[in-house]
Design an enzyme around this catalytic site. Structure first.
Site, PDB file in Angstrom:
ATOM      1  N   HIS A 126       0.812  -1.224   0.000  1.00 40.48           N
ATOM      2  CA  HIS A 126       0.000   0.000   0.000  1.00 40.48           C
ATOM      3  C   HIS A 126       0.848   1.277   0.000  1.00 40.48           C
ATOM      4  CE1 HIS A 126      -3.666  -2.193   0.377  1.00 40.48           C
ATOM      5  NE2 HIS A 126      -3.420  -2.639   1.590  1.00 40.48           N
ATOM      6  N   ASP A 163      -3.356 -10.562  -2.246  1.00 39.65           N
ATOM      7  CA  ASP A 163      -3.877  -9.993  -1.013  1.00 39.65           C
ATOM      8  C   ASP A 163      -5.323  -9.542  -1.235  1.00 39.65           C
ATOM      9  OD1 ASP A 163      -2.535  -8.578   1.686  1.00 39.65           O
ATOM     10  OD2 ASP A 163      -4.273  -7.504   0.936  1.00 39.65           O
ATOM     11  N   HIS A 165      -6.667  -6.871  -0.292  1.00 41.24           N
ATOM     12  CA  HIS A 165      -6.686  -5.446  -0.573  1.00 41.24           C
ATOM     13  C   HIS A 165      -5.812  -5.158  -1.793  1.00 41.24           C
ATOM     14  CE1 HIS A 165      -7.305  -5.885   3.837  1.00 41.24           C
ATOM     15  NE2 HIS A 165      -8.241  -4.980   3.622  1.00 41.24           N
ATOM     16  N   ASP A 244      -5.212 -12.571   3.613  1.00 39.63           N
ATOM     17  CA  ASP A 244      -6.402 -12.015   4.255  1.00 39.63           C
ATOM     18  C   ASP A 244      -7.674 -12.186   3.431  1.00 39.63           C
ATOM     19  OD1 ASP A 244      -5.182 -10.288   2.497  1.00 39.63           O
ATOM     20  OD2 ASP A 244      -5.112  -8.583   3.869  1.00 39.63           O
TER      21      ASP A 244
END
Length: 309
Positions: A126, A163, A165, A244
């Site tokens: 990120h 992931d 995200h 996740d």
């Protein structure tokens, strides 16, 4: 040939406070998982060097890197945003996390190991060129990929991010880089609330609705990622391995199981065998339900070990 396993003690000392989901216990869970599935003795353990600032500056602006260094506290904690903070070990942890991906790329390129996994934190995908966010300080996978391009002279590298995200930082770093194919599967809507627009041959986005399970995920990877990889023919594959998307994770709503991560690892390694002599470097991103993280990371590393033998 074997799988290298990179980790550093400061990655477990980075701590953003009690109750934070991105906790030191995550690395303990990964270690536990390796023992449960019996792969702890199959990996070659290595301790990474910290990433040189020169390497970090390939993907982050000078002002941003200088700001992170200046923000690093000698004691206590300094908050960068509502989700991201630094303690006295955070700068070292972030440099060693990025350094692990660099060292892994060097080891794989030198033929010392077949592939590698970096059990490091904080995560990185990120972190944008000039912004820390989403628990991330330096974009480790981007640092490693940029190193492979600059130092090893590669002309095509792929970054695969499963992931839950979207890896907005990795997209931001390489948005104008034709030598990088970035494929990202992610739940949407969900942080960082990205656009779903792909760029054929460069940026492949695979958004998944909340509640999506393993079969839909697998079909989406077969539809989006595998043809893109075969067309691009990467000389090395980097993996942002976030776990996740598991059904137990508290921060998202996908319904994957550990066997889905084993499946995608196998597909990645097959693509690497087709195009780049099996060269894969993977690094830990998310995964916040500790038992699920242990099981999922373990089968991922097991898949790398199986592919390397």
């Amino acid at each position: 040939m074997t799988t290298a396993y990179f980790s550093h003690e400061d990655c477990a000392r980075h701590d953003m406070g009690g109750g934070h989901p991105e906790s030191p216990g995550r690395l303990e869970a990964v270690e536990k998982g390796l023992g449960v599935v019996g792969v702890a003795q199959r990996v070659q353990r290595r301790v990474p060097e910290p990433a040189p600032f020169e390497a970090i500056r390939r993907v982050h602006t000078d002002a941003y890197v200088d700001g992170i260094v200046a923000a690093a506290p000698d004691s206590g904690m300094r908050r960068l945003d509502g989700d991201t903070a630094m303690n006295a070990y955070s700068l070292s942890a972030a440099r060693h996390a990025a350094g692990a991906v660099i060292d892994a790329a060097d080891a794989v390129m030198a033929g010392e190991v077949a592939n590698a996994f970096c059990a490091v934190r904080p995560p990185g995908h990120h972190a944008e060129r000039d912004r820390a966010m989403g628990f991330c300080l330096f974009d480790s996978i981007a640092v490693g990929a940029a190193h492979a391009l600059a130092v090893h002279g590669l002309s095509r590298v792929a970054i695969l991010d499963f992931d839950v995200h979207h890896g907005n930082g990795t997209e931001d770093v390489f948005t104008d880089e034709p030598r990088v194919l970035f494929c990202s599967s992610y739940q949407n809507p969900l942080f960082p609330f990205t656009s779903d627009t792909s760029i054929p041959g460069r940026l492949i986005k695979t958004p998944l609705r909340p509640g999506t399970g393993g079969q839909v995920f697998r079909r989406a990877i077969e539809r989006d990622w595998l043809p893109a990889l075969d067309a691009f023919r990467p000389e090395m594959i980097f993996v942002s391995a976030g776990f996740d998307a598991h059904r137990s994770d508290p921060l998202a709503d996908l319904q994957l199981e550990a066997e889905d991560f084993a499946w995608v690892t196998e597909r990645i390694c097959e693509a690497a065998d087709r195009h780049c002599d099996g060269r894969v470097v993977s690094t830990l991103e998310g995964g916040y339900a500790l038992d699920a993280l242990a099981a999922s990371a373990a089968v991922h590393v097991e898949g790398l070990c199986d592919a390397g033998e």
